[in-house]
Design a protein around this motif. Structure first.
Motif, PDB file in Angstrom:
ATOM      1  N   LYS A  51       0.918  -1.233  -0.066  1.00 48.94           N
ATOM      2  CA  LYS A  51       0.003   0.040   0.015  1.00 48.94           C
ATOM      3  C   LYS A  51       0.887   1.116  -0.137  1.00 48.94           C
ATOM      4  CE  LYS A  51      -4.017   0.556   0.772  1.00 48.94           C
ATOM      5  NZ  LYS A  51      -5.368   0.579   0.226  1.00 48.94           N
ATOM      6  N   SER A  52       1.923   1.340   0.821  1.00 51.27           N
ATOM      7  CA  SER A  52       2.822   2.262   0.904  1.00 51.27           C
ATOM      8  C   SER A  52       3.302   2.634  -0.454  1.00 51.27           C
ATOM      9  CB  SER A  52       3.885   2.097   2.058  1.00 51.27           C
ATOM     10  OG  SER A  52       3.503   1.836   3.236  1.00 51.27           O
ATOM     11  N   LEU A  53       3.790   1.753  -1.104  1.00 53.02           N
ATOM     12  CA  LEU A  53       4.480   1.729  -2.762  1.00 53.02           C
ATOM     13  C   LEU A  53       3.519   2.328  -3.577  1.00 53.02           C
ATOM     14  CD1 LEU A  53       6.860  -1.351  -2.632  1.00 53.02           C
ATOM     15  CD2 LEU A  53       7.465   0.968  -1.871  1.00 53.02           C
ATOM     16  N   TYR A  54       2.377   1.945  -3.465  1.00 51.48           N
ATOM     17  CA  TYR A  54       1.081   2.198  -4.253  1.00 51.48           C
ATOM     18  C   TYR A  54       0.988   3.819  -4.184  1.00 51.48           C
ATOM     19  CZ  TYR A  54      -3.367   3.736  -5.380  1.00 51.48           C
ATOM     20  OH  TYR A  54      -4.742   4.292  -6.203  1.00 51.48           O
TER      21      TYR A  54
ATOM     22  N   GLY B  48       3.333   5.760  -3.096  1.00 52.10           N
ATOM     23  CA  GLY B  48       4.354   6.314  -3.641  1.00 52.10           C
ATOM     24  C   GLY B  48       4.473   6.546  -5.044  1.00 52.10           C
ATOM     25  N   ARG B  49       3.706   5.646  -5.830  1.00 50.28           N
ATOM     26  CA  ARG B  49       3.710   5.816  -7.337  1.00 50.28           C
ATOM     27  C   ARG B  49       2.601   6.588  -7.568  1.00 50.28           C
ATOM     28  NH1 ARG B  49       3.961   0.301  -6.668  1.00 50.28           N
ATOM     29  NH2 ARG B  49       1.532  -0.097  -6.722  1.00 50.28           N
TER      30      ARG B  49
ATOM     31  N   THR C 189       1.425   9.420  -6.196  1.00 47.43           N
ATOM     32  CA  THR C 189       1.774  10.777  -5.668  1.00 47.43           C
ATOM     33  C   THR C 189       3.062  11.097  -6.280  1.00 47.43           C
ATOM     34  OG1 THR C 189       2.806  10.073  -3.335  1.00 47.43           O
ATOM     35  CG2 THR C 189       0.478  10.620  -3.563  1.00 47.43           C
ATOM     36  N   ASP C 190       3.623  10.292  -7.331  1.00 48.79           N
ATOM     37  CA  ASP C 190       5.160  10.816  -7.886  1.00 48.79           C
ATOM     38  C   ASP C 190       6.105  10.929  -6.800  1.00 48.79           C
ATOM     39  OD1 ASP C 190       7.128  11.036  -9.845  1.00 48.79           O
ATOM     40  OD2 ASP C 190       6.563  13.109  -9.973  1.00 48.79           O
ATOM     41  N   GLY C 191       6.195  10.134  -5.453  1.00 45.26           N
ATOM     42  CA  GLY C 191       7.103  10.026  -4.515  1.00 45.26           C
ATOM     43  C   GLY C 191       6.837  11.208  -3.325  1.00 45.26           C
ATOM     44  N   ALA C 192       5.722  11.835  -3.486  1.00 48.03           N
ATOM     45  CA  ALA C 192       5.381  12.782  -2.312  1.00 48.03           C
ATOM     46  C   ALA C 192       5.099  11.988  -1.072  1.00 48.03           C
ATOM     47  CB  ALA C 192       4.198  13.746  -2.565  1.00 48.03           C
ATOM     48  N   PHE C 193       4.510  10.803  -1.267  1.00 51.83           N
ATOM     49  CA  PHE C 193       4.507   9.800  -0.131  1.00 51.83           C
ATOM     50  C   PHE C 193       5.494   8.836  -0.288  1.00 51.83           C
ATOM     51  CE2 PHE C 193       3.177   5.881   2.391  1.00 51.83           C
ATOM     52  CZ  PHE C 193       2.858   6.616   3.353  1.00 51.83           C
ATOM     53  N   ASP C 194       6.601   8.672   0.640  1.00 49.89           N
ATOM     54  CA  ASP C 194       7.851   8.013   0.279  1.00 49.89           C
ATOM     55  C   ASP C 194       8.244   7.389   1.762  1.00 49.89           C
ATOM     56  OD1 ASP C 194      10.375   6.710  -0.203  1.00 49.89           O
ATOM     57  OD2 ASP C 194      10.529   7.913  -1.773  1.00 49.89           O
TER      58      ASP C 194
END
Length: 299
Positions: free
Chosen positions: A72-75, A77-78, A80-85
């Motif tokens: 879910k975290s990596l989803y 990441g994708r 938000t284009d890395g805003a959530f990382d």
């Protein structure tokens, strides 16, 4: 989890209601013990120590639950284009908000390349992971509390509870209504001000708030240095003071509140307006309140 957990529920048997409240707290403590970056024995800490030493031919086995959280975290990441990382902690763990310390320029330069969710190589079928960069360090603080309140509500629903509220800091999930009326959830005044800025009526939904007032210190030049780190810069995100996301599940609203905080008001609202199940309430550092398209400002 470093925060207060509250449980409110209605049940016909008072003794059973107390048992269910205790079960919620037990589940919260389990999740904290499993995913806390502050406990050396946690699964997360063990993964951080081992995954950077593994490789594609010899990945680290992890639990299906850890795999689900990483997936879910990596989803996000994708999305938000890395805003959530979740690899932001490769650098962010060197902030000490109690002591008023931040990483040096040399540390920032050295560790910024480790902040990239692409370094986390997950196989969510085999439930294995490895880090492709040796300095990667994962922190699930931006998603685990939302997951925890969902787990608590699932536990109560499966036991027959129809009206309940569970909160863990800025993450809340409500089941049903408050016996005929909505649950009223307050969004705190940002920047240390007293009281509630906005009250939101909720039924069968989750709300997560990210604010720059939870862990912070004032820097040598008067800048407000807080814990919501922009993965691109390794520094505190600067435009917003508070972001609240409303949606079906805390697992998603938790990650989205962090994401929108990092993206800023315009890009953050553009993202939420593309997601039909979610809405947002933003408070800027100047105190201006902005809403997503699905919400109407109170008169």
């Amino acid at each position: 989890m470093g925060t207060r957990v509250n449980v409110t529920l209605w049940y016909k048997d008072a003794a059973r209601a107390r048992q269910l409240s205790a079960q919620v707290m037990t589940e919260m403590r389990r999740i904290d013990a499993t995913y806390s970056p502050y406990q050396d024995s946690s699964d997360l800490s063990q993964m951080n120590r081992a995954a950077a030493k593994r490789h594609a031919a010899d990945p680290l086995p992890i639990s299906p639950e850890m795999s689900r959280l990483l997936d879910k975290s990596l989803y996000y990441g994708r999305l938000t284009d890395g805003a959530f990382d979740i690899t932001y902690a490769s650098l962010a763990r060197y902030y000490d908000y109690r002591a008023g310390k931040q990483p040096s320029d040399a540390q920032r330069e050295q560790l910024l390349p480790a902040i990239d969710y692409h370094h986390v190589k997950l196989d969510n079928v085999a439930h294995t992971v490895y880090y492709s960069q040796p300095q990667v360090y994962v922190d699930l603080g931006g998603i685990a509390k939302g997951y925890a309140v969902d787990r608590a509500i699932e536990l109560l629903r499966s036991a027959g509870v129809q009206h309940a509220s569970v909160s863990a800091g800025g993450d809340s999930r409500v089941l049903g209504d408050r016996r005929g009326r909505p649950w009223m959830v307050g969004i705190k005044q940002p920047r240390g001000a007293e009281g509630v800025a906005i009250t939101v009526p909720l039924t069968d939904s989750a709300i997560s708030t990210s604010g720059d007032y939870e862990r912070y210190f004032i820097g040598a030049e008067g800048e407000w240095i807080h814990h919501i780190i922009n993965p691109r810069t390794g520094k505190s995100s600067g435009e917003l003071a508070s972001v609240s996301i409303i949606g079906p599940d805390g697992f998603d609203t938790d990650a989205l509140s962090t994401s929108v905080f990092v993206l800023g008001a315009d890009k953050g609202l553009a993202l939420i307006n593309q997601l039909p199940a979610f809405d947002a309430i933003l408070i800027t550092r100047a105190g201006k309140v902005r809403y997503s398209n699905g919400l109407t400002a109170p008169e």
